[in-house]
Design an enzyme around this catalytic site. Structure first.
Site, PDB file in Angstrom:
ATOM      1  N   TYR A  85      23.660  97.927  16.487  1.00  0.00           N
ATOM      2  CA  TYR A  85      23.945  97.408  15.215  1.00  0.00           C
ATOM      3  C   TYR A  85      25.265  96.794  15.400  1.00  0.00           C
ATOM      4  CZ  TYR A  85      20.154 100.274  13.492  1.00  0.00           C
ATOM      5  OH  TYR A  85      18.846 100.868  13.481  1.00  0.00           O
TER       6      TYR A  85
ATOM      7  N   LYS B 120      22.974 106.088  17.730  1.00  0.00           N
ATOM      8  CA  LYS B 120      21.770 105.915  18.864  1.00  0.00           C
ATOM      9  C   LYS B 120      22.238 105.280  20.232  1.00  0.00           C
ATOM     10  CE  LYS B 120      18.892 104.874  14.873  1.00  0.00           C
ATOM     11  NZ  LYS B 120      19.620 104.211  13.951  1.00  0.00           N
TER      12      LYS B 120
ATOM     13  N   HIS C 246      17.454 105.237  21.581  1.00  0.00           N
ATOM     14  CA  HIS C 246      16.935 104.442  20.343  1.00  0.00           C
ATOM     15  C   HIS C 246      15.609 103.761  20.725  1.00  0.00           C
ATOM     16  CE1 HIS C 246      18.585 101.075  17.379  1.00  0.00           C
ATOM     17  NE2 HIS C 246      17.374 101.517  17.167  1.00  0.00           N
TER      18      HIS C 246
ATOM     19  N   ASP D 282      23.230 106.055   8.906  1.00  0.00           N
ATOM     20  CA  ASP D 282      22.516 105.920  10.200  1.00  0.00           C
ATOM     21  C   ASP D 282      23.185 104.420  10.816  1.00  0.00           C
ATOM     22  OD1 ASP D 282      19.735 106.438  11.549  1.00  0.00           O
ATOM     23  OD2 ASP D 282      20.028 104.404  11.237  1.00  0.00           O
TER      24      ASP D 282
END
Length: 285
Positions: A50, A79, A111, A45
């Protein structure tokens, strides 16, 4: 670790995956993914925010052959960043695909229910959510995304989406642990065929020190982290514990071996206090 759940469109998804929030730098990504693949993890994930999609895609290209695997053997989730809500959503989807470098993703989520930089009470959030979902639907229908869903949506946000979507969300990813037992949300997801997936299962580390969690762990001869993950899995909730440490990655994998008794699930659920350790989407209109 072959346990999977069948999503509402027939795609099968592992119930346990590796979360990669705060996992930065190619060496750290490579080390974590190598350890995870060795322990049987097949789900990973990530997210645009990120800033590790590129490293994850590159690491998997190197690691899959070394573990005797091919792309269809793993399940990759990413996301949409909150800044890309609305008219920028389609282009952002393409960027995630390009960064990960595989041509398709198994699951792609919105998200956050609001647009970055806007006030939570800004009514335009509803419109950009609709636009973003339409972009995800296009990617899904073209085969670039095998499944689509949302993250951090409340019951109200979900009801709004189900009232207008052409493709129903397959997954809802939210904060979910014994101090935040969202029974109403879980029941709604079960009724509508949406798979609930938990993040922050350990309460950002706070819950592993909780006496009641430690007591249950002692009874089973497991770690507090394993017990917290098993608590969610026993309810049919998927988990994506994040770690860059090979030992913890291995320990977390063993949560699937723990058949927790219903009374112990209830005992941990009694800790519910509505506590959130991460973001609270309830104020987003």
């Amino acid at each position: 670790m072959a346990e999977t759940v069948e999503l509402n469109n027939g795609v099968r998804m592992p119930v346990l995956g590796l979360g990669t929030f705060k996992l930065r730098g190619y060496e750290a990504v490579y080390r974590a993914l190598d350890a995870a693949l060795a322990e049987g993890y097949r789900s990973f994930d990530t997210a645009a925010v990120y800033r590790n999609e590129g490293d994850i895609g590159r690491a998997l290209k190197e690691l899959l052959p070394r573990h005797g695997l091919t792309r269809p053997d793993v399940f990759i989730t990413s996301k949409l960043g909150p800044k890309d809500h609305g008219s920028e959503a389609r282009a952002a989807c393409e960027v995630s695909l390009e960064q990960l470098g595989w041509g398709y993703l198994d699951l792609y989520l919105i998200h956050w229910p609001g647009k970055q930089g806007w006030q939570s009470e800004d009514l335009r959030n509803r419109e950009v959510r609709r636009e973003s979902w339409e972009a995800l639907e296009e990617m899904y229908k073209s085969g670039r995304f095998r499944a689509i869903g949302v993250s951090n949506y409340t019951l109200t946000h979900l009801q709004e989406l189900l009232g207008s979507c052409k493709v129903s969300p397959a997954v809802l990813q939210v904060e979910y642990h014994p101090r935040l037992v969202q029974n109403g949300l879980l029941s709604f997801c079960r009724e509508t065929g949406i798979h609930l997936q938990a993040y922050s299962s350990l309460g950002t580390g706070s819950l592993v020190k909780e006496p009641k969690v430690r007591d249950v762990a002692e009874r089973y001869g497991k770690t507090p982290a394993q017990v917290l993950l098993a608590w969610a899995l026993r309810q049919g909730v998927g988990v994506i514990p994040k770690s860059g440490d090979p030992q913890r990655i291995a320990e977390n994998a063993r949560a699937l071996d723990l058949a927790m008794k219903p009374e112990d699930v209830l005992e941990l659920s009694s800790l519910d206090s509505g506590t959130r350790y991460c973001w609270d989407p309830q104020g987003v209109v």
